[in-house]
Design a protein around this motif. Structure first.
Motif, mmCIF file in Angstrom:
data_model
loop_
_atom_site.group_PDB
_atom_site.id
_atom_site.type_symbol
_atom_site.label_atom_id
_atom_site.label_comp_id
_atom_site.label_asym_id
_atom_site.label_seq_id
_atom_site.Cartn_x
_atom_site.Cartn_y
_atom_site.Cartn_z
ATOM 1 N N THR A 112 0.843 -1.193 0.000
ATOM 2 C CA THR A 112 0.000 0.000 0.000
ATOM 3 C C THR A 112 0.882 1.248 0.000
ATOM 4 O OG1 THR A 112 -0.170 -0.185 2.426
ATOM 5 C CG2 THR A 112 -1.931 -1.180 1.101
ATOM 6 N N ASP A 113 0.752 2.088 1.040
ATOM 7 C CA ASP A 113 1.550 3.313 1.032
ATOM 8 C C ASP A 113 2.963 3.036 1.531
ATOM 9 O OD1 ASP A 113 1.531 3.340 3.880
ATOM 10 O OD2 ASP A 113 -0.316 4.515 3.907
ATOM 11 N N PRO A 164 -0.947 6.752 -6.473
ATOM 12 C CA PRO A 164 -0.546 5.686 -5.548
ATOM 13 C C PRO A 164 -1.077 4.346 -6.058
ATOM 14 C CG PRO A 164 -2.456 6.867 -4.693
ATOM 15 C CD PRO A 164 -2.069 7.560 -5.961
ATOM 16 N N PRO A 165 -0.438 3.235 -5.645
ATOM 17 C CA PRO A 165 0.761 3.171 -4.813
ATOM 18 C C PRO A 165 2.032 3.390 -5.645
ATOM 19 C CG PRO A 165 0.011 0.959 -5.299
ATOM 20 C CD PRO A 165 -1.014 1.885 -5.896
#
Length: 271
Positions: A112-113, A164-165
């Motif tokens: 994810t981030d 993102p990501p």
């Protein structure tokens, strides 16, 4: 499909002698890959398709047989298994007897981030989107050189518009640059290499379809990112892929072709 007579390809409109051409497609049984397989089959191509799900592979093979009277060589594999991927391309070339085209559709991301992403997530994402098409093209290159064929690597709008990501965006950007570099390397051998970068596609069972069903308000807001007011139809992307494989695109090499409907933000969740 989109007003195109499927018999045109067999008469040579897509490419002189399009019927009987041979194309290898990775990730060719679901979503965009399935639409690409069906479009090429409609043109009379012989196909070899790999994917991770046996049921999806059998379903697309049956549809190709029923709708277009073609047969497919299918193999269940994960493109992260580099040795299995290389063997699939070699076996496909042997079974088909020649290779005129390669389409690498399989891709994806993990993590994810930035704070919640491990080094292994970056590695896996790169292997999916950069290493996999590189290995497939390495194995297919000699065959493509023998037929004057071409390869299409499926990238993403995220490869050239920030979203993102980060690991996915970086891998897709690398894929675009790799296609351009390989076009220069393989061009003297008569092989073209291009990228297609789809925008956000509406595919039943996938993320944007779930957003539409579960949060209609957010989905309607996301539709405003598209000047035409709708997400990308994967059939439209498949049409561009088929075009790039054809002789009509013989002047297109090392290019990245966005098929995103003029999309602004690549994600419903912002840049």
């Amino acid at each position: 499909m989109n007003g195109v007579d499927d018999t045109d390809g067999a008469r040579g409109v897509g490419r002189p002698g399009a019927a009987g051409r041979a194309v290898i497609v990775t990730g060719g049984s679901r979503g965009l890959g399935r639409e690409t397989t069906l479009r090429l089959a409609a043109q009379g191509c012989d196909l070899a398709v790999c994917g991770r799900d046996a049921a999806s592979l059998e379903a697309v093979a049956e549809e190709v047989r029923a709708r277009h009277g073609r047969t497919l060589h299918t193999e269940r594999l994960d493109v992260l298994d580099e040795s299995a991927l290389a063997a699939f391309v070699r076996e496909s070339a042997a079974r088909l007897g020649r290779v005129h085209g390669l389409v690498t559709v399989a891709g994806g991301a993990r993590g994810t981030d930035l704070r919640d992403t491990e080094p292994s997530d970056w590695d896996l994402t790169c292997r999916l989107n950069v290493t996999h098409p590189a290995i497939a093209l390495r194995e297919a290159a000699d065959h493509l050189a023998g037929t004057g064929g071409s390869a299409v690597l499926v990238s993403s709008i995220s490869g050239w518009k920030p979203a993102p990501p980060a690991q996915y965006a970086a891998a897709k950007a690398a894929q675009i640059h790799m296609a351009s570099s390989l076009a220069r390397e393989l061009g003297p051998r008569g092989v073209r290499v291009n990228c297609v970068s789809p925008g956000s596609m509406l595919i039943e069972g996938k993320g944007w379809a779930r957003l539409r069903d579960e949060d209609p308000r957010a989905y309607r807001a996301f539709e405003k990112e598209f000047p035409g007011g709708r997400l990308v139809d994967p059939r439209d992307v498949a049409e561009v892929i088929a075009f790039l494989l054809s002789d009509r695109a013989r002047g297109v090499n090392g290019a990245n072709i966005p098929v995103d409907g003029g999309q602004n933000a690549p994600s419903a969740y912002g840049y």
